[in-house]
Design a protein around this motif. Structure first.
Motif, short mmCIF file in Angstrom:
data_model
loop_
_atom_site.label_atom_id
_atom_site.label_comp_id
_atom_site.label_asym_id
_atom_site.label_seq_id
_atom_site.Cartn_x
_atom_site.Cartn_y
_atom_site.Cartn_z
N ALA A 21 5.13 6.73 1.24
CA ALA A 21 6.08 5.63 1.11
C ALA A 21 5.34 4.42 0.55
O ALA A 21 4.12 4.28 0.74
CB ALA A 21 6.69 5.27 2.46
N LEU A 22 6.06 3.55 -0.14
CA LEU A 22 5.51 2.26 -0.56
C LEU A 22 5.79 1.28 0.57
O LEU A 22 6.90 1.21 1.08
CB LEU A 22 6.16 1.78 -1.85
N LYS A 71 7.25 2.64 11.69
CA LYS A 71 6.27 2.65 12.79
C LYS A 71 4.88 3.02 12.28
O LYS A 71 3.88 2.40 12.66
CB LYS A 71 6.70 3.65 13.87
N ALA A 72 4.81 4.03 11.42
CA ALA A 72 3.52 4.45 10.87
C ALA A 72 2.92 3.34 10.01
O ALA A 72 1.70 3.10 10.06
CB ALA A 72 3.68 5.72 10.06
N ALA A 73 3.74 2.64 9.23
CA ALA A 73 3.27 1.54 8.41
C ALA A 73 2.70 0.41 9.27
O ALA A 73 1.65 -0.16 8.98
CB ALA A 73 4.39 1.03 7.52
N LYS A 74 3.40 0.09 10.36
CA LYS A 74 2.91 -0.95 11.28
C LYS A 74 1.59 -0.55 11.91
O LYS A 74 0.69 -1.39 12.06
CB LYS A 74 3.96 -1.24 12.35
N ARG A 75 1.46 0.71 12.28
CA ARG A 75 0.18 1.19 12.85
C ARG A 75 -0.94 1.07 11.82
O ARG A 75 -2.05 0.65 12.17
CB ARG A 75 0.31 2.64 13.31
N HIS A 76 -0.66 1.40 10.58
CA HIS A 76 -1.66 1.30 9.52
C HIS A 76 -2.13 -0.15 9.35
O HIS A 76 -3.33 -0.42 9.27
CB HIS A 76 -1.11 1.83 8.19
N VAL A 77 -1.19 -1.08 9.30
CA VAL A 77 -1.54 -2.49 9.13
C VAL A 77 -2.35 -2.98 10.32
O VAL A 77 -3.35 -3.69 10.17
CB VAL A 77 -0.28 -3.35 8.90
N ALA A 78 -1.94 -2.59 11.53
CA ALA A 78 -2.67 -3.00 12.73
C ALA A 78 -4.09 -2.43 12.75
O ALA A 78 -5.02 -3.08 13.22
CB ALA A 78 -1.92 -2.56 13.99
N PHE A 136 0.86 -1.19 0.00
CA PHE A 136 0.00 0.00 0.00
C PHE A 136 0.88 1.23 0.00
O PHE A 136 2.10 1.14 0.22
CB PHE A 136 -0.98 0.00 1.18
N VAL A 137 0.25 2.35 -0.28
CA VAL A 137 0.96 3.63 -0.25
C VAL A 137 0.62 4.32 1.05
O VAL A 137 -0.55 4.63 1.30
CB VAL A 137 0.58 4.52 -1.45
#
Length: 115
Positions: A39-40, A102-109, A31-32
């Motif tokens: 970021a990708l 960290k932001a990517a992990k929060r998005h996935v969670a 995802f973007v």
């Protein structure tokens, strides 16, 4: 390696490797990320069993980083395969910003139904 073509289906969040006949050999789901910066974010890499060991996952990872470079975007890899690939290819895969990770992990969670 099987002769495949890689196609970025941004709308579906998939970077796909397809055979000349059009069969799906493998893909990276991504995802973007928009905040705190674009970021990708690759989340999963899947290669169909009959295509394993032919370099398809590596070709997908390489193309993901090439797309990011062309677009001037960083990559924040969450996919274990892409993380390992990036560590082996630092000249093609710049290190990810810890804040983007960290932001990517929060998005996935926050969106587990997508993954």
């Amino acid at each position: 390696m099987t002769d495949t073509k890689i196609h970025d289906d941004r709308a579906a969040g998939r970077l796909e490797a397809r055979t000349e006949g059009g069969d799906l050999a493998g893909h990276i789901a991504y995802f973007v990320l928009e905040e705190p910066g674009r970021a990708l974010v690759p989340v999963h890499t899947v290669v169909r069993p009959e295509f394993e060991g032919q370099g398809i996952a590596g070709s997908l990872a390489r193309e993901l980083y090439a797309i990011a470079a062309r677009e001037g975007l960083p990559v924040a890899p969450l996919c274990p395969y892409v993380v390992k690939w990036a560590a082996r290819h630092p000249e093609e895969a710049p290190a990810a910003d810890p804040e983007l990770l960290k932001a990517a992990k929060r998005h996935v969670a926050a969106h587990p139904e997508q993954w």
